[in-house]
Every structure is written in structure tokens, then in C-alpha cells.
Design an enzyme around this catalytic site. Sequence first.
Site, PDB file in Angstrom:
ATOM      1  CG  HIS A 161      -2.051   0.926   1.147  1.00  0.00           C
ATOM      2  ND1 HIS A 161      -1.943   2.280   1.340  1.00  0.00           N
ATOM      3  CD2 HIS A 161      -3.327   0.690   0.807  1.00  0.00           C
ATOM      4  CE1 HIS A 161      -3.130   2.831   1.156  1.00  0.00           C
ATOM      5  NE2 HIS A 161      -3.992   1.896   0.822  1.00  0.00           N
ATOM      6  CG  ASP A 168      -8.397  -4.228  -2.666  1.00  0.00           C
ATOM      7  OD1 ASP A 168      -7.605  -3.285  -2.793  1.00  0.00           O
ATOM      8  OD2 ASP A 168      -9.638  -4.089  -2.749  1.00  0.00           O
TER       9      ASP A 168
HETATM   10  C1  SDX Z   1      -6.238   0.036  -2.776  1.00  0.00           C
HETATM   11  O1  SDX Z   1      -4.500   4.593  -1.998  1.00  0.00           O
HETATM   12  C2  SDX Z   1      -5.392   3.943  -1.375  1.00  0.00           C
HETATM   13  O2  SDX Z   1      -5.753   4.299  -0.270  1.00  0.00           O
HETATM   14  C3  SDX Z   1      -5.964   2.737  -2.088  1.00  0.00           C
HETATM   15  C4  SDX Z   1      -6.957   1.909  -1.288  1.00  0.00           C
HETATM   16  C5  SDX Z   1      -8.230   2.673  -1.029  1.00  0.00           C
HETATM   17  O3  SDX Z   1      -8.939   2.300  -0.068  1.00  0.00           O
HETATM   18  O4  SDX Z   1      -8.562   3.586  -1.818  1.00  0.00           O
HETATM   19  O5  SDX Z   1      -6.386   1.514  -0.058  1.00  0.00           O
HETATM   20  C6  SDX Z   1      -7.368   0.656  -2.041  1.00  0.00           C
HETATM   21  O6  SDX Z   1      -6.024   0.357  -3.902  1.00  0.00           O
HETATM   22  C7  SDX Z   1      -5.327  -0.924  -2.041  1.00  0.00           C
HETATM   23  C8  SDX Z   1      -4.135  -1.412  -2.914  1.00  0.00           C
HETATM   24  C9  SDX Z   1      -4.633  -2.524  -3.829  1.00  0.00           C
HETATM   25  N1  SDX Z   1      -3.613  -2.873  -4.817  1.00  0.00           N
HETATM   26  C10 SDX Z   1      -2.968  -4.061  -4.781  1.00  0.00           C
HETATM   27  O7  SDX Z   1      -3.120  -4.892  -3.889  1.00  0.00           O
HETATM   28  C11 SDX Z   1      -2.055  -4.308  -5.967  1.00  0.00           C
HETATM   29  C12 SDX Z   1      -0.706  -4.852  -5.461  1.00  0.00           C
HETATM   30  N2  SDX Z   1      -0.014  -3.772  -4.742  1.00  0.00           N
HETATM   31  C13 SDX Z   1       0.991  -3.018  -5.522  1.00  0.00           C
HETATM   32  O8  SDX Z   1       0.596  -2.762  -6.835  1.00  0.00           O
HETATM   33  C14 SDX Z   1       1.487  -1.799  -4.722  1.00  0.00           C
HETATM   34  O9  SDX Z   1       1.767  -2.238  -3.457  1.00  0.00           O
HETATM   35  C15 SDX Z   1       0.618  -0.565  -4.625  1.00  0.00           C
HETATM   36  C16 SDX Z   1       0.221  -0.053  -5.950  1.00  0.00           C
HETATM   37  C17 SDX Z   1      -0.586  -0.824  -3.798  1.00  0.00           C
HETATM   38  C18 SDX Z   1       1.460   0.507  -3.921  1.00  0.00           C
HETATM   39  O10 SDX Z   1       2.509   0.782  -4.758  1.00  0.00           O
HETATM   40  P1  SDX Z   1       3.624   1.908  -4.390  1.00  0.00           P
HETATM   41  O11 SDX Z   1       3.289   2.603  -3.124  1.00  0.00           O
HETATM   42  O12 SDX Z   1       3.820   2.759  -5.601  1.00  0.00           O
HETATM   43  O13 SDX Z   1       4.858   1.059  -4.045  1.00  0.00           O
HETATM   44  P2  SDX Z   1       5.968   0.672  -5.085  1.00  0.00           P
HETATM   45  O14 SDX Z   1       5.320   0.139  -6.323  1.00  0.00           O
HETATM   46  O15 SDX Z   1       6.913   1.807  -5.194  1.00  0.00           O
HETATM   47  O16 SDX Z   1       6.657  -0.591  -4.366  1.00  0.00           O
HETATM   48  C19 SDX Z   1       7.696  -0.407  -3.431  1.00  0.00           C
HETATM   49  C20 SDX Z   1       8.485  -1.718  -3.541  1.00  0.00           C
HETATM   50  C21 SDX Z   1       8.928  -2.034  -4.968  1.00  0.00           C
HETATM   51  O17 SDX Z   1      10.089  -2.848  -4.866  1.00  0.00           O
HETATM   52  P3  SDX Z   1      11.566  -2.092  -4.962  1.00  0.00           P
HETATM   53  O18 SDX Z   1      11.558  -1.305  -6.262  1.00  0.00           O
HETATM   54  O19 SDX Z   1      11.631  -1.194  -3.742  1.00  0.00           O
HETATM   55  O20 SDX Z   1      12.549  -3.230  -4.946  1.00  0.00           O
HETATM   56  O21 SDX Z   1       7.665  -2.825  -3.134  1.00  0.00           O
HETATM   57  C22 SDX Z   1       7.466  -3.693  -4.243  1.00  0.00           C
HETATM   58  C23 SDX Z   1       7.819  -2.907  -5.494  1.00  0.00           C
HETATM   59  O22 SDX Z   1       8.269  -3.791  -6.506  1.00  0.00           O
HETATM   60  N3  SDX Z   1       6.056  -4.067  -4.207  1.00  0.00           N
HETATM   61  C24 SDX Z   1       5.609  -5.318  -4.409  1.00  0.00           C
HETATM   62  C25 SDX Z   1       4.211  -5.231  -4.231  1.00  0.00           C
HETATM   63  N4  SDX Z   1       3.861  -3.967  -3.951  1.00  0.00           N
HETATM   64  C26 SDX Z   1       5.008  -3.254  -3.942  1.00  0.00           C
HETATM   65  N5  SDX Z   1       6.238  -6.471  -4.702  1.00  0.00           N
HETATM   66  C27 SDX Z   1       5.454  -7.560  -4.845  1.00  0.00           C
HETATM   67  N6  SDX Z   1       4.087  -7.567  -4.681  1.00  0.00           N
HETATM   68  C28 SDX Z   1       3.452  -6.419  -4.381  1.00  0.00           C
HETATM   69  N7  SDX Z   1       2.114  -6.421  -4.213  1.00  0.00           N
END
Ligand code: SDX
Length: 439
Positions: free
Chosen positions: A315, A373
Amino acid sequence: MNEKNAATQHAHMTLVDHARGTSYDMPVIRGSVGPDVIDIRHLYTDTGYFTFDPGFTSTGSCESKITFINGEEGILLYRGYAIQDLAEHSDFMEVAYLLLKGELPTAAEKTKFEHDITYHSMLHEQIAYLYRGFRRDAHPMAVMCGVVGALSAFYHDSLNISDPRQRMIASYRLVAKMPTIAAWAYKYAMGQPFIYPRNEMRYAENFLHMMFATPCETYKVNPILAKAMDRILILHADHEQNASTSTVRLAGSSGANPFACIAAGIASLWGPAHGGANEAVLNMLTKIGDKRHIPDYIRRAKDKSDSFRLMGFGHRVYKNYDPRASIMRRTAHEVLGELDKTDDPLLEVAMELERIALSDEYFVERRLYPNVDFYSGIIFKAMEIPTAMFTALFALARTVGWISQWNEMIEDPSQKIGRPRQLYSGQGLRPFKPIHQRM
Ligand code: SDX
């Protein structure tokens, strides 16, 4: 929280520009809780600099009094009330009133609000024909985008955004009609007749009745499932300036009508990185299929060359357990227990996936915890709600948050059209080249 001092200038921040040998003083504003902000509204006119923050990881887009999140500590407040208290002791109608009006309703206020919402739950009969323009296999979110956007073609008496009364009527209409719109998207996909809202039913019960009743027999909604659905709606109702809420605010900042703004929010929520994640989680758990396959998917989630992400994990704000996920986890056990489906293999895979991920260094280091989720899909599947409907339910719940944030923006005296700038790295000015000179 002292409302009158909720946002005051608190100090100054000095920006030293070594290249130009000068410095700039910028006000620091303190809210009621949470991080102070550096007020950069005059930065460009004073310094000629833009700030640069793709994804808005460090940017406050507005001042709000609606929802507060502390991602480090896993805190979520709606108008100051903890999500745990609201999920435990309140109901969705009370929470909708709270988000819209800022206070929990008295008994009389609640009765009137529920009555007003109930009596806006029907759709203009012509709207039923809109559904027939879609293929039966259209994704419900495509239908929701289309039908909600089209509401502005039917409810002309609630489009004047400068009239507070019309804004509130539009807000009530949207909260009231979303369950009908979502349930009819499902019925249309199933080839079943639309079921009309029942005025004697409460919000969540009415929605489940419109989803699963048929004209052929009396359908009794399971009260445990209605209560679970009501709680799920509370958990999804608002969440500060997330992608879809920011979309609603940006669309609304141009003066677009509320129905168009909510349709824009639905479109943004649809993405798998946002509200579409609940559908993606269930598809992922189904693909994993068995606990034995989890290690391979964990490996893929860490592999930067692999596009696979552990859906339902991570998140932007929560770097701790999403407080909603804990309540969803408990609700999943309640619902599967009530439906005698505790042996659901998907629940087993989800629990094992969570256990492994929470102990795996990659996820621990990046503070990737289950989010709201992660469990919702398991609950909805147990309720026999099709996967494609999951995000439509998220949109149904989030509508009251979106419209509350939209109202707050419209009522903000400092409100102006949202118009971000950019860091340009394209071509500088160059002379036009006639086609015969291009090779
Ligand atoms: C919702 O914003 C809100 O409040 C949203 C929400 C709401 O109520 O409105 O809470 C609802 O959208 C919840 C989130 C649902 N999405 C998912 O579950 C999809 C999977 N999650 C990822 O796509 C991700 O975690 C996000 C999009 C939710 C957050 O992404 P960020 O904050 O941009 O984080 P990032 O992509 O910069 O990741 C940081 C690191 C990265 O690795 P490094 O580059 O540091 O090595 O963490 C890794 C990412 O690759 N990473 C993951 C991951 N999420 C982040 N690796 C594997 N699996 C994941 N799910």
C-alpha cells in the site's frame, strides 16, 4: 482536535538555492493530526522552480477534514472515529451520514437520512433501457461507468454545483442509487430480470435482495451476510486522497457535474493497482490453486523481470497492517463459517500466502502487508458474488466517500481548477521539416 486551529501557519522552512546564492522562506502549515506541510503555492512565482513528485508520494493535494490515515501505525479515522469502532458499533447509513455531514447522526437524524436515501433508491425507468445497449458479457465496471455518467442526462434538477441543496440531492441520489445500478449490472449479465429496491429493507439487505432475488419466489436475505456486507461497505467508504478520490476531485475542480465526477472515480478505481485488486486477488488465489505452489509465486513476486505482483499486498500509505484487512480477515471467517465453507481451498491458500509473505524478508523489508483487498474477494466468492462484480461493490461503497470529498472541495473557498505542471525533457524548439526533406 481543536477545529478552529485545525490548519494554521506554524513555522517557516528556508530553501537555500546554492546555484543562485539565495534562499526562500516557505510557510509550514500544521493540521490537527499528521505531518505538517510546506506551503509551496507561491514557489514557482517566487523562485521559478516547480516541485517534482510523480505519483504524489510526498504531496498534499488539498486540506481535508474527512479521513485521516497514519500509515506507519495503521490508523484510519473517518471524521475522527476509528474504523475499528465504526465497523464494530455503527452501520453504513450512519457512516455515510458521518462522512457527508461531519458528525454521527442522532436517532431522529438517522431515521430521516435512511428514509431520504431509501426514497431515492429507484432509477428513472428509462435507465433500464441503457443496460440493453451493453453486451451481456460487458464487465460490470464498464456498465457502472456508463450508467453513472448517464445519470446527468436524467437528473437535471441536481446538476447546479453552486447550489448547496442541489449538491446534497445529487449526493443522496448517488448513495441511494449505486446499489440498484450495481445489482442491475449483475442481473443484466445473468440474463435475469431487474429486481426493484424494497423500501422496507435496509441498505445492505436491499442490495443483496436486488442481487439474488427473482420474481419467481420470495427471497430472504441472510441477516449474517447482510451485516457482513454492511461492515464491508463501511471499510471501503473512504480513504483520504487515493487515486480514485483524487480523480473525482480533479474532475470536479473543472466544475463538472457530480455524476460525471463519480463516473471518473469509477474508471480510476477499476485499475488492478487500486480497486481492481480485489478481483485480481481472487484470480491470483485461483491461479495459485494449492499451497504447494505458493513458493513459486512468492519468487515471481520478488523477480523484477516478472510482472507478477502479490495482489492484495502493499500500500502506498500503510507501511503496517491495513486496519481494514484485519477486520476483513475476521469477517471472512465469520461468513465462511455461516455458509459452512471454512474448508474453502482459496481461504487456505490466502492464509498460507499471508503467513509466508509476512515472514519473508523481501516483504518485511518493504513493509508489504495485506491490504483491504486481500480478503474481500474470498468473502464475496463465498456469497456467490461473481469475481467481475467485486470492484463494482468497492465502487458502491466508495461513492459516499467520493461525493463527500467532492462536496468538501466545492465548498472550499480556496478551491481552483487542478492544473499540475511538469518536468519537460522533450525536444526544444526546432524548424518544421517538409516531408521531402525527411528520411
Ligand atoms: C487500494 O491509496 C489507497 O488508499 C488505495 C486503497 C483505497 O482504499 O482507496 O487503499 C485501495 O487500492 C489498495 C491497494 C490494492 N492494490 C494491490 O493490492 C495491488 C498490489 N499492490 C501493488 O501494486 C502496490 O503495493 C501498490 C500499488 C498498492 C502501492 O505501490 P507503491 O506505493 O507505488 O509502491 P511501489 O510500487 O513503489 O513498491 C515499493 C516496492 C517495490 O520494490 P523495490 O523497487 O523497492 O525493490 O515494493 C514492491 C515494489 O516492486 N512491491 C511489491 C508489491 N507492492 C510493492 N512487490 C510484490 N508484490 C506487491 N504487491
